[in-house]
Design a protein around this motif. Structure first.
Motif, PDB file in Angstrom:
ATOM      1  N   LEU A  93      14.431 -10.488  35.618  1.00  0.00           N
ATOM      2  CA  LEU A  93      13.478 -11.242  34.802  1.00  0.00           C
ATOM      3  C   LEU A  93      12.230 -10.416  34.506  1.00  0.00           C
ATOM      4  CD1 LEU A  93      13.671 -14.842  36.320  1.00  0.00           C
ATOM      5  CD2 LEU A  93      14.574 -14.056  34.142  1.00  0.00           C
ATOM      6  N   GLN A  94      11.764  -9.643  35.484  1.00  0.00           N
ATOM      7  CA  GLN A  94      10.610  -8.770  35.258  1.00  0.00           C
ATOM      8  C   GLN A  94      10.930  -7.690  34.231  1.00  0.00           C
ATOM      9  OE1 GLN A  94       9.575  -7.320  39.123  1.00  0.00           O
ATOM     10  NE2 GLN A  94       8.355  -9.128  39.643  1.00  0.00           N
ATOM     11  N   GLU A  95      12.140  -7.135  34.294  1.00  0.00           N
ATOM     12  CA  GLU A  95      12.541  -6.125  33.322  1.00  0.00           C
ATOM     13  C   GLU A  95      12.592  -6.711  31.911  1.00  0.00           C
ATOM     14  OE1 GLU A  95      16.236  -4.633  34.795  1.00  0.00           O
ATOM     15  OE2 GLU A  95      15.283  -3.589  36.467  1.00  0.00           O
TER      16      GLU A  95
ATOM     17  N   LYS B 201       8.086 -15.176  21.244  1.00  0.00           N
ATOM     18  CA  LYS B 201       8.358 -15.973  22.451  1.00  0.00           C
ATOM     19  C   LYS B 201       9.749 -16.605  22.417  1.00  0.00           C
ATOM     20  CE  LYS B 201       4.380 -15.230  24.271  1.00  0.00           C
ATOM     21  NZ  LYS B 201       4.298 -14.163  25.233  1.00  0.00           N
TER      22      LYS B 201
ATOM     23  N   LYS C  84      15.853 -15.103  28.713  1.00  0.00           N
ATOM     24  CA  LYS C  84      15.761 -15.495  30.133  1.00  0.00           C
ATOM     25  C   LYS C  84      16.698 -16.665  30.428  1.00  0.00           C
ATOM     26  CE  LYS C  84      10.978 -14.210  31.057  1.00  0.00           C
ATOM     27  NZ  LYS C  84       9.659 -14.750  31.414  1.00  0.00           N
TER      28      LYS C  84
ATOM     29  N   ASN D  94      10.730  -9.245  30.892  1.00  0.00           N
ATOM     30  CA  ASN D  94       9.328  -9.415  30.503  1.00  0.00           C
ATOM     31  C   ASN D  94       8.727  -8.108  29.998  1.00  0.00           C
ATOM     32  OD1 ASN D  94       9.002 -12.149  30.988  1.00  0.00           O
ATOM     33  ND2 ASN D  94       8.460 -11.846  33.128  1.00  0.00           N
ATOM     34  N   ILE D  95       9.047  -7.003  30.637  1.00  0.00           N
ATOM     35  CA  ILE D  95       8.507  -5.705  30.240  1.00  0.00           C
ATOM     36  C   ILE D  95       9.079  -5.268  28.899  1.00  0.00           C
ATOM     37  CG2 ILE D  95       8.485  -3.242  30.823  1.00  0.00           C
ATOM     38  CD1 ILE D  95       8.352  -4.170  33.796  1.00  0.00           C
TER      39      ILE D  95
ATOM     40  N   LEU E  96      12.045 -14.143  24.101  1.00  0.00           N
ATOM     41  CA  LEU E  96      11.723 -14.048  25.522  1.00  0.00           C
ATOM     42  C   LEU E  96      12.270 -15.253  26.280  1.00  0.00           C
ATOM     43  CD1 LEU E  96      10.177 -12.334  27.607  1.00  0.00           C
ATOM     44  CD2 LEU E  96       8.196 -13.764  27.149  1.00  0.00           C
ATOM     45  N   TYR E  97      12.063 -16.451  25.750  1.00  0.00           N
ATOM     46  CA  TYR E  97      12.524 -17.674  26.408  1.00  0.00           C
ATOM     47  C   TYR E  97      14.051 -17.743  26.456  1.00  0.00           C
ATOM     48  CZ  TYR E  97      13.547 -22.574  27.214  1.00  0.00           C
ATOM     49  OH  TYR E  97      14.061 -23.735  27.711  1.00  0.00           O
TER      50      TYR E  97
ATOM     51  N   ALA F 270       7.922  -7.611  25.854  1.00  0.00           N
ATOM     52  CA  ALA F 270       6.517  -8.011  25.935  1.00  0.00           C
ATOM     53  C   ALA F 270       5.915  -8.310  24.564  1.00  0.00           C
ATOM     54  CB  ALA F 270       5.706  -6.925  26.634  1.00  0.00           C
TER      55      ALA F 270
END
Length: 139
Positions: free
Chosen positions: A93-95, A105, A112, A97-98, A108-109, A101
């Motif tokens: 999940l962090q990857e 949105k 995930k 987000n990076i 992104l949503y 970025a």
């Protein structure tokens, strides 16, 4: 390719009946394309009609973030950039987000969300396989 071309492509395949991935139902139109991030047939979630697109795929137990690169649209073998994600769900999940970025949105949503769903399916599959192997060994 710019956004005017995206609109033109969507008018041809989305509003017309020229998309072979479109499945019509009474309430909504669905998309059967493997890279569609939502499963719905809409301009925003169509991988064919967007010059900038991101989604998640799974190959042999490894999850990949797939990004459509606008700069390489003239080179079909370089359009999609494939980024392997960590096996750890939190790190994956962090990857995401990076890497997403500065993306809308929406992507992104839903990226995930798709990772969460595919992870749950993969875990369920592994549990069923272990139960099946345990039953075979106990007989």
């Amino acid at each position: 390719m710019n956004f005017k071309n995206d609109d033109l492509i969507w008018k041809i395949i989305g509003e017309g009946e020229f998309c072979c991935f479109k499945k019509n139902s009474i309430l909504k139109n669905f998309c059967k394309h493997e890279l569609n991030v939502t499963g719905l047939c809409s301009k925003q979630s169509c991988p064919l009609a967007n010059s900038r697109y991101a989604t998640i795929i799974q190959q042999e137990g490894v999850f990949f973030l797939i990004q459509k690169d606008q700069r390489n649209l003239n080179f079909p073998n370089k359009i999609w950039k494939k980024i392997p994600l960590s096996r750890n769900f939190g790190k994956a999940l962090q990857e995401i987000n990076i890497n997403l970025a500065f993306w809308p949105k929406f992507f992104l949503y839903f990226v995930k969300f798709k990772l969460t769903k595919l992870t749950q399916i993969f875990i369920r599959y592994r549990i069923n396989e272990l139960k099946k192997n345990k039953r075979i060994l106990s007989k």
